[in-house]
Design an enzyme around this catalytic site. Structure first.
Site, mmCIF file in Angstrom:
data_model
loop_
_atom_site.group_PDB
_atom_site.id
_atom_site.type_symbol
_atom_site.label_atom_id
_atom_site.label_comp_id
_atom_site.label_asym_id
_atom_site.label_seq_id
_atom_site.Cartn_x
_atom_site.Cartn_y
_atom_site.Cartn_z
ATOM 1 N N HIS A 49 -62.295 119.844 8.007
ATOM 2 C CA HIS A 49 -62.945 118.950 7.033
ATOM 3 C C HIS A 49 -62.333 119.175 5.653
ATOM 4 C CE1 HIS A 49 -66.103 117.539 9.704
ATOM 5 N NE2 HIS A 49 -66.253 118.783 10.142
ATOM 6 N N VAL A 67 -74.822 144.363 17.989
ATOM 7 C CA VAL A 67 -75.476 145.256 17.025
ATOM 8 C C VAL A 67 -76.981 145.239 17.300
ATOM 9 C CG1 VAL A 67 -76.013 145.615 14.583
ATOM 10 C CG2 VAL A 67 -73.682 145.007 15.287
ATOM 11 N N GLU A 71 -72.898 126.892 9.573
ATOM 12 C CA GLU A 71 -72.792 125.646 10.343
ATOM 13 C C GLU A 71 -71.646 124.817 9.761
ATOM 14 O OE1 GLU A 71 -75.969 122.858 9.897
ATOM 15 O OE2 GLU A 71 -76.341 123.422 7.825
ATOM 16 N N CYS A 80 -59.071 117.807 35.813
ATOM 17 C CA CYS A 80 -59.711 118.364 37.022
ATOM 18 C C CYS A 80 -60.592 119.565 36.676
ATOM 19 C CB CYS A 80 -58.688 118.696 38.101
ATOM 20 S SG CYS A 80 -58.022 120.363 38.041
#
Lengths: 509, 425
Positions: free
Chosen positions: A49, A171, A362, A462
């Site tokens: 981006h 952790v 995100e 496949c």
């Protein structure tokens, strides 16, 4: 004792580790998964981006555009293929036009080049775009790469430059020296601020960088009272076979909009992949389980229905008039780590000096990851007054990809290594030479999925039907395994259950 | 890069179709033949078919797939027909040049007078049929399961749900039971099986395996490995009825939901494809839109029995031989289109030359339903050219009907194949 422990070996963690490896520091990366790149970085379109759309002033805006620029440089240094093919956001109605103007304003503030081009001028950029498109926002700095290749290459380069990695090392707890009583603190090595616990170990370090993605809240909340919460947002992608891929010259996105059932979407996108297939998606659904890979029919149907409807105005329609549903070769999904702060969580919480967050990563975290990594690594480098290494090697050479070689290069490659003529994955034309290399490399593949993500073997039409038995064999040869030990992706994901005839014998006995 | 080799007949694929074309071409006078096979032995998928039922038509014997293949391998060796193993074709062009690689020869460009496409097919995957749910170990196609078990010697799971009732899945169901694997269910989206009736009887009914017709798997669950599936009945629009959801515990989901001809090379060469069969558009000689390139076997259309693959391949090779020897009339006087009418699936060939080159045109297709007391008819306008009665038809079995060449000569078409009878789904 380590100077820095990086928690998480996704794109952000690997980029942080690679930046740290330029300095005289003892660095360890702890990864919960069986392999590098086993969380959100794996279920990702690989879009670089440009940084035109984050809300100005946020961390997303701060790191995206610089990350985009660094990503191309990294790909060059680390020999990772990419296409700087631009991003094209198209508007078909007035509210779409309004969104384009808003995105353009954001782009200006975020210092990202972006241009609104109305119809028919936009045909110069996108000659086959349908006339229903009123205008596009053309963002030349947008691109695509392969998020696995980038992450593996960063980790490998960090490793070669001295960073240690431990896989399968979740952790489980973190002790802070400053919260221990004097008796407990005496157990800490000199200068250690933290002890990081895994199921097998307790490891002391001066600083921690939290790059734990979907679990970055869990890690943060072990250390800091400035808590945040990750809300996993699941998104599905649909992959189309490579037949039309040469016709898709840019990433196409509809304008962001509200969803009829509530919520907001950045818009559906169709992106070329550097491997030659195309990715369509994606939606966003809040889920509870950060690790889920479960996709549902409504979410995939939504993607398919959108593209069925939008297809006639997309440039691909010229080649193929209707959405080629029979070209769907795969669907995959995964969660993005959305933080309840609605932004990346970056930096040291006030109450936890030495603990650096790079969480809530995100989208657009993948594109931002080189800049995030650089930023958080430098908090450590400055604090620890680390010196630059003289012998840091910024370069890494990837294995040459047979499929994209010219005839002469193919001939040459086979004469040097006949394994280049042994095609294991027929759909993606991946050779035995590439697969063996993927296993032999530093931090190499140890599972069928590890081979797949590094080489594309099994990513084609496949879906591994033909090649996975051979990949299992090669893994056994290279790693000295018994076929029953080979896994899909670590843990209890064994490909095979038992030798032939043994179950019957078991039952009879 | 220059042409590295020339040959009269190049055959792409060394499975049942490729081997039978080679043998037949030799017997029809062609000596300069080369078979290209990507695997390390001839035989294709027959290598892993250790069950019987092969050769009943072709050899009047009950053979295993391996034995069936060996008949052709022996002939190829007897005739000394050259073949290249571990040879992967990268490109095919419409001027009949094949680009391929092999570990000892490197990259080659081979020019041929005629080419027979015999690449076979691949299996539809879980993604092709969009079965929702998790990723993870334990999801595989029936052919891959068959390879693991019969060639590698490993059982892929302990309890399996089979999606679809294609023949390989049915065969594997029986083999799994014999191996001590629990076969929980066969889930079939249609109201009938996609496989041969004999396989339904011998592999499923005889072992008491539950079959859920008009049903589909609507969710695969698990984490690292599959642990269960959800099965729903479908309404009349083939949409799942949520209230009927039923959970079945299993560690393996095996997909047996049909085969897809592997026509990527065919398409690369710009050969015209048939939108109905998804194979190359061929005429009554199985010649494609590029003169001298032929197609046969499962790459042309998916067959029910290998015996018919061999038969079709042998006929195709006769035409290829006559093309190479200059005995084929290649003048073009238009074609008669062949269409599938009521009750009939896509028909091969999809066109017949007006100056038909064969004594008769053999038409092959699958019925769209199960029928009792069926009649297959081939019509040209209102004129019935051929008619064939059958007590029972099923989509799992191919129908074959031939039309005498003299009835077609000069006709304008189209030719319409249809099936009537009592639908018995």
């Amino acid at each position: 004792m380590y100077d820095v422990i990086v928690i998480g070996a996704g794109s952000v963690g690997s980029s942080t580790a690679r930046e740290l490896s330029k300095y005289k520091l003892k660095t360890l990366v702890l990864e919960r998964g069986h392999d590098i790149c086993s969380g959100a970085s794996k279920a990702n379109t690989g879009m670089i981006h440009a940084g035109y759309d984050p809300l100005p002033g946020t961390n997303e805006a701060k790191f995206n555009a610089p990350g985009n620029r660094l990503m191309y440089k990294l790909c060059d240094e680390l020999d990772v293929p990419y296409q700087k093919s631009g991003t094209t956001i198209f508007a078909t109605d007035d509210s779409g036009m309004e969104e384009l103007r808003k995105l353009k304003r954001f782009a200006v503030e975020n210092n990202v080049e972006a241009e609104i081009i109305p119809y028919p001028d936009l045909l110069e950029k996108q000659p086959d775009m349908g006339s229903e498109v009123k205008a596009i926002l053309w963002v030349p700095e947008g691109g695509v790469t392969n998020p696995f290749s980038v992450t593996f290459a960063l980790a490998e380069n960090a490793y070669v430059n001295g960073v240690e990695f431990r896989l399968d090392s979740e952790v489980t707890g973190i002790d802070r020296a400053d919260r221990m009583d004097s008796g407990q603190r005496s157990a800490f090595p000199d200068g250690a601020n933290f002890v990081v616990h895994t199921k097998d170990d307790a490891i002391a370090c001066r600083m921690i960088v939290n790059c734990a993605g979907l679990y970055s809240d869990v890690i943060n909340n072990m250390v800091s009272d400035e808590e945040f919460k990750i809300i996993p947002r699941f998104g599905a992608h649909v992959i189309l076979d490579r037949k039309l891929s040469s016709k898709l010259t840019t990433t196409l996105m509809e304008t962001p909009h509200d969803l009829p059932g509530g919520g907001h979407t950045k818009g559906m996108a169709i992106a070329p992949s550097v491997g030659g297939t195309m990715l369509l998606g994606c939606d966003a659904t809040e889920v509870k389980d950060p690790d889920t890979t479960e996709w549902t029919m409504p979410s995939v149907q939504q993607i398919i229905d959108y593209f069925k409807k939008a297809w006639p105005i997309l440039p691909l329609a010229k080649e193929c008039p209707e959405f080629p549903e029979d070209q769907i070769i795969a669907v995959f999904g995964g969660c993005r780590p959305h933080a309840d702060t609605n932004d990346f969580v970056i930096g040291e919480p006030d109450d936890a000096p030495g603990f650096v967050n790079a969480g809530g990563t995100e989208s657009p975290a993948f594109a931002s990851s080189p800049a995030i990594g650089e930023y958080v690594a430098h908090i450590c480098i400055d604090r620890l007054a680390a010196e630059k290494k003289d012998d840091f090697n910024p370069y890494r050479k990837g294995k040459k990809i047979f499929r994209t070689m010219t005839d002469d290069e193919k001939q040459q490659a086979i004469s040097e290594d006949p394994d280049y003529a042994r095609i294991v994955c027929r759909c993606e034309m991946v050779t035995e030479a590439e697969i063996r290399d993927a296993i032999r490399r530093p931090l190499g593949a140890r599972s069928v999925a590890g081979v797949k993500l590094r080489t594309r073997a099994g990513m084609g039409r496949c879906q591994g039907g033909f090649c996975s038995p051979r990949v299992v064999e090669i893994l056994c040869e290279e790693l000295g395994l018994n076929p029953l030990e080979v896994t899909q992706c670590g843990g209890n994901s064994q490909i095979l259950a038992a030798p032939a005839c043994s179950l019957k014998a078991e039952k009879e006995a | 890069m220059n042409i590295t080799k020339e040959t009269d007949l190049l055959i792409i694929g060394g499975g049942a179709a490729g081997m039978s074309t080679a043998v037949s071409a030799y017997e029809n006078g062609i000596r300069d033949i080369l078979i290209l096979e990507r695997n390390n032995s001839l035989g294709g998928v027959l290598r892993q078919c250790i069950h019987n039922g092969f050769g009943l038509h072709r050899f009047k014997e009950d053979l295993t797939g391996v034995e069936f293949a060996q008949r052709y391998i022996d002939k190829i060796k007897e005739y000394k027909i050259p073949y290249m193993l571990e040879c992967f074709v990268i490109d095919l062009s419409d001027d009949k040049v094949v680009t391929c690689v092999n570990p000892s020869e490197g990259l080659m460009k081979i020019k041929a007078k005629a080419i027979i496409l015999a690449m076979g097919c691949r299996e539809r995957t879980r993604n092709n049929i969009l079965i929702p749910g998790v990723r993870g170990a334990g999801i595989l196609t029936a052919g891959t399961a068959q390879r693991y078990l019969n060639l590698e010697g490993y059982i892929p799971g302990r309890s399996v749900v089979i999606v679809g009732s294609g023949d390989i899945g049915l065969i594997m169901a029986r083999q799994f039971v014999l191996e001590g694997v629990e076969v929980k269910a066969v889930v079939e989206i249609m109201p009938y099986s996609g496989g041969l009736p004999r396989n339904m009887k011998q592999c499923i009914e005889d072992f008491g395996i539950p079959v859920y017709y008009n049903s589909s798997v609507t969710k695969i669950s698990g984490r690292e490995r599959v642990n269960s599936v959800e099965v729903c009945r479908l309404d009349e629009n083939r949409r799942p009825i949520p209230e009927t959801a039923m959970k079945i515990d299993c560690d393996t989901v095996m997909i047996s939901a049909g085969l897809i001809p592997e026509n990527e090379l065919t398409e690369q060469a710009g050969i015209e494809m048939s939108s109905s069969t998804k194979g190359a558009a061929v005429d009554e000689c199985n010649m494609t839109s590029v003169p001298g390139i032929f197609s046969c076997g499962n790459v042309l259309h998916v067959h029910d029995l290998v015996d018919f693959v061999a038969e079709e391949a042998e006929e195709t090779a006769e035409y290829a031989a006559s093309y190479i020897l200059g005995n084929m009339d290649v003048s073009y006087s238009g074609t008669i289109e062949v269409l599938n009418g009521e009750g009939a699936g896509p028909v091969v060939p999809c066109r017949i030359n007006r100056n038909i080159r064969a004594e008769s045109a053999n038409l092959m297709f699958r019925p769209r339903n199960k029928y009792r007391d069926a009649v297959i008819t081939v019509k040209l306008g209102s004129r019935i050219l051929a008619e064939q009665k059958s007590i029972a038809l099923t989509p799992g079995e191919m129908c074959r009907i031939s039309v005498a060449g003299d009835k077609l000569s000069g006709a304008a078409g189209p030719l319409v194949v249809s099936v009537t009878g009592t639908i018995n789904n």
